[in-house]
Write an enzyme that holds these catalytic residues in place. Structure first.
Site, mmCIF file in Angstrom:
data_model
loop_
_atom_site.group_PDB
_atom_site.id
_atom_site.type_symbol
_atom_site.label_atom_id
_atom_site.label_comp_id
_atom_site.label_asym_id
_atom_site.label_seq_id
_atom_site.Cartn_x
_atom_site.Cartn_y
_atom_site.Cartn_z
ATOM 1 C CE LYS A 207 -5.808 8.821 16.628
ATOM 2 N NZ LYS A 207 -5.960 7.573 17.424
ATOM 3 C CD GLU A 213 4.827 7.331 5.457
ATOM 4 O OE1 GLU A 213 5.213 6.152 5.444
ATOM 5 O OE2 GLU A 213 4.370 7.889 6.484
ATOM 6 N N GLY A 268 -6.548 3.538 13.403
ATOM 7 C CA GLY A 268 -6.528 4.122 12.068
ATOM 8 C C GLY A 268 -7.347 3.362 11.049
ATOM 9 N NE ARG A 269 -5.965 -2.830 12.196
ATOM 10 C CZ ARG A 269 -5.040 -2.486 13.081
ATOM 11 N NH1 ARG A 269 -4.315 -1.405 12.882
ATOM 12 N NH2 ARG A 269 -4.824 -3.212 14.170
ATOM 13 C CD GLU A 354 -2.089 -1.385 10.047
ATOM 14 O OE1 GLU A 354 -1.254 -1.020 9.200
ATOM 15 O OE2 GLU A 354 -2.937 -0.612 10.534
ATOM 16 C CG HIS A 385 -11.841 -12.524 -18.651
ATOM 17 N ND1 HIS A 385 -11.982 -13.325 -19.765
ATOM 18 C CD2 HIS A 385 -13.098 -12.203 -18.272
ATOM 19 C CE1 HIS A 385 -13.265 -13.465 -20.066
ATOM 20 N NE2 HIS A 385 -13.968 -12.791 -19.165
ATOM 21 C CE LYS A 510 4.433 4.531 10.081
ATOM 22 N NZ LYS A 510 3.328 5.047 10.919
#
Length: 545
Positions: A207, A213, A268-269, A354, A385, A510
């Site tokens: 954005k 990153e 964001g999520r 979050e 399993h 960050k």
């Protein structure tokens, strides 16, 4: 200031009720009510929820619904849909629901109807996607773009990669999609090593166009491209941006005509159904993407209009609170029985943890109760399993959601046996039955097991599960499923009186990383002013890299 949650009438009643019913078993509940399996179910937006295998009575459900009413869940829901600025710590509306509202709807933020803006971006995305999919959008050398690399992190990665994998059956298979998020250079190198830069489109999703990153990966991807194509002008034909920072996008070399924006009222999520989903639209086409949005909207309307006692997000949210807050369940497993949903639990980890991993109320006060659980899971039958042993016979209470589909997208008969999908779904039903009812010592001994071995073969049962059944995995049903969990998370945050839409806990790491990066540079060691552990680790890294 609102009343403390734990002092509310409903909370106190639930606390007493949990103590009074602590010894109640699912076996006894089903024995007492032969219609329980049909009665404790609900439907909405194409999803069927069986919640009968929960450790609840009719009184439990009544008290949980009282808690929802006393904490104002419905009013908070309506405020969200109305565009009120319920993200109080950032002063923002929360309107991911507007991203999937139909054209012609009206949702107002600060006196402005945002729906025309949403559809203007969708239409631009669709026009671009049609060109790429048809091979008429050409790269710098005049060749069609067959490879798509989405660069993002968090919601700009987890949503698109989950949806792409979930809907791969519907994807245009001559397009290769890759997703890069980790700042570890290995991620970018491995995702691009077999791609031809002349046939590759890179989507940079940030954005602000400053995410550390994402921009590190974007710059390295640009260097990879220019290493082959040699001309800065190539960037504009091979890179597009999902961003709102036109100046930074232009400086990077991307034509702002190929910048697709979204708004600060989209977290964001919660952004997969915005322009962040451009990679998904490229894969499944604009019509498929609009079907996905329709599924989201179907669940939005169900959440808005269904009575609380028949409302799927409300029921799932309240049942989660029952175990989290009154049984001290620390985690919640989501177990999709469809390989296409392999990334769904990882997506829900961000969505839930979050959003509701908070320890301060909306009033700025510390909570004195548990909030968001640890979310985890894996597609069945692989998990059976791996970790199901702990769920069946371990000492931890782990409520589970089982997700199954009545129709498979890949019917595969098994010669001399049941079809693959019947085998898969038999495991869904068997696991929830086993978790609910277990196997007693008497049953084990009756099977002829030696007394010394018998205790090891006992299953206590009474392990709670929800089962969500869907007819078929389609873009529309996936949208409804995602929105179900979005709104479940909202319900729980509303009851806990926390802000589910900020994420300040992401920021501190960050900031500190930004300080440490220059301290790792070659040359004279800087004066390090961290704690002794961090200082020692930095020095060891500098000496040995």
């Amino acid at each position: 200031m609102t009343a403390a949650l734990t002092t509310t009438t409903a909370w106190q009643a639930l606390k007493k009720h949990a103590q009074d019913t602590a010894s109640l078993t699912l076996r006894a509940l089903f024995d007492a009510d032969t219609s329980r399996g049909e009665r404790l179910s609900a439907e909405g937006a194409g999803l069927y929820l069986d919640y009968s295998k929960n450790r609840v009575t009719d009184e439990t459900l009544t008290l949980l619904l009282d808690l929802a009413r006393e904490t104002g869940v419905a009013a908070k829901r309506d405020a969200m849909f109305a565009g009120e600025k319920i993200n109080v710590t950032e002063g923002r509306a929360v309107l991911h629901t507007a991203l999937r509202a139909p054209d012609g709807a009206g949702v107002t933020v600060d006196g402005h109807n945002v729906i025309p803006d949403v559809h203007e971006v969708l239409n631009r995305m669709a026009a671009f996607a049609d060109q790429v999919r048809a091979g008429t959008w050409l790269g710098y050398t005049g060749r069609p773009l067959k490879n798509i690399v989405n660069i993002g992190i968090g919601g700009s990665d987890l949503g698109p990669v989950m949806a792409y994998e979930a809907l791969k059956h519907y994807a245009q298979r001559d397009l290769t999609l890759r997703f890069v998020s980790n700042v570890d250079g290995t991620d970018l190198v491995e995702k691009t090593r077999d791609l031809d830069p002349a046939e590759t489109l890179v989507i940079v999703s940030s954005k602000t166009f400053t995410t550390q990153e994402t921009m590190a990966n974007a710059r390295s991807a640009r260097a990879w491209l220019l290493g082959a194509l040699k001309d800065d002008a190539a960037v504009a034909r091979h890179f597009v941006a999902v961003s709102t920072n036109a100046q930074a996008v232009q400086t990077f070399g991307i034509d702002t005509a190929n910048m697709f924006g979204f708004w600060d009222w989209v977290g964001g999520r919660y952004s997969m159904d915005s322009a962040i989903g451009l990679s998904v639209m490229l894969a499944i086409g604009p019509d498929g993407f609009r079907d996905l949005l329709s599924g989201f909207h179907d669940m939005d309307e169900h959440f808005r209009s269904a009575p609380l006692e028949q409302n799927l997000p409300v029921l799932l949210g309240l049942l989660g609170i029952w175990y989290n807050n009154f049984f001290d369940a620390q985690s919640h497993a989501v177990l999709p029985y469809d390989q296409y949903l392999a990334y769904f639990p990882a997506y829900l980890q961000q969505l839930d943890m979050e959003s509701n991993g908070k320890h301060i109320t909306l009033d700025g006060q510390p909570v004195d109760y548990q909030t968001g659980p640890v979310i985890w899971g894996q597609p069945g039958t692989n998990g059976q399993h791996a970790f199901y042993q702990l769920i069946h016979q371990g000492t931890k209470l782990i409520p589970c959601d089982f997700i199954g589909f009545c129709q498979t997208l890949n019917p595969l008969p098994l010669e001399g046996g049941a079809p693959h999908h019947d085998l898969l779904m038999a495991n869904v039903f068997a696991q929830t039955e086993a978790l609910a009812f277990g196997k007693s010592l008497e049953q084990v001994l009756a099977e002829g097991v030696a007394p010394g071995l018998a205790p090891h073969r006992v299953f206590d049962g009474n392990r709670p599960t929800n089962t969500i059944l869907v007819d078929r995995l389609t873009p529309r049903s996936l949208g409804a499923l995602i929105a179900l969990y979005e709104h479940k998370v909202f319900v729980q945050g509303a009851v806990w009186n926390i802000n589910s839409f900020d994420q300040w806990g992401v920021e501190l790491g960050k900031v500190l990383a930004g300080k440490i990066v220059p301290e790792l540079a070659t040359g004279t060691e800087p004066d390090l002013e961290h704690d002794s552990s961090t200082n020692t680790l930095i020095r060891r890294y500098r000496a040995r890299r």
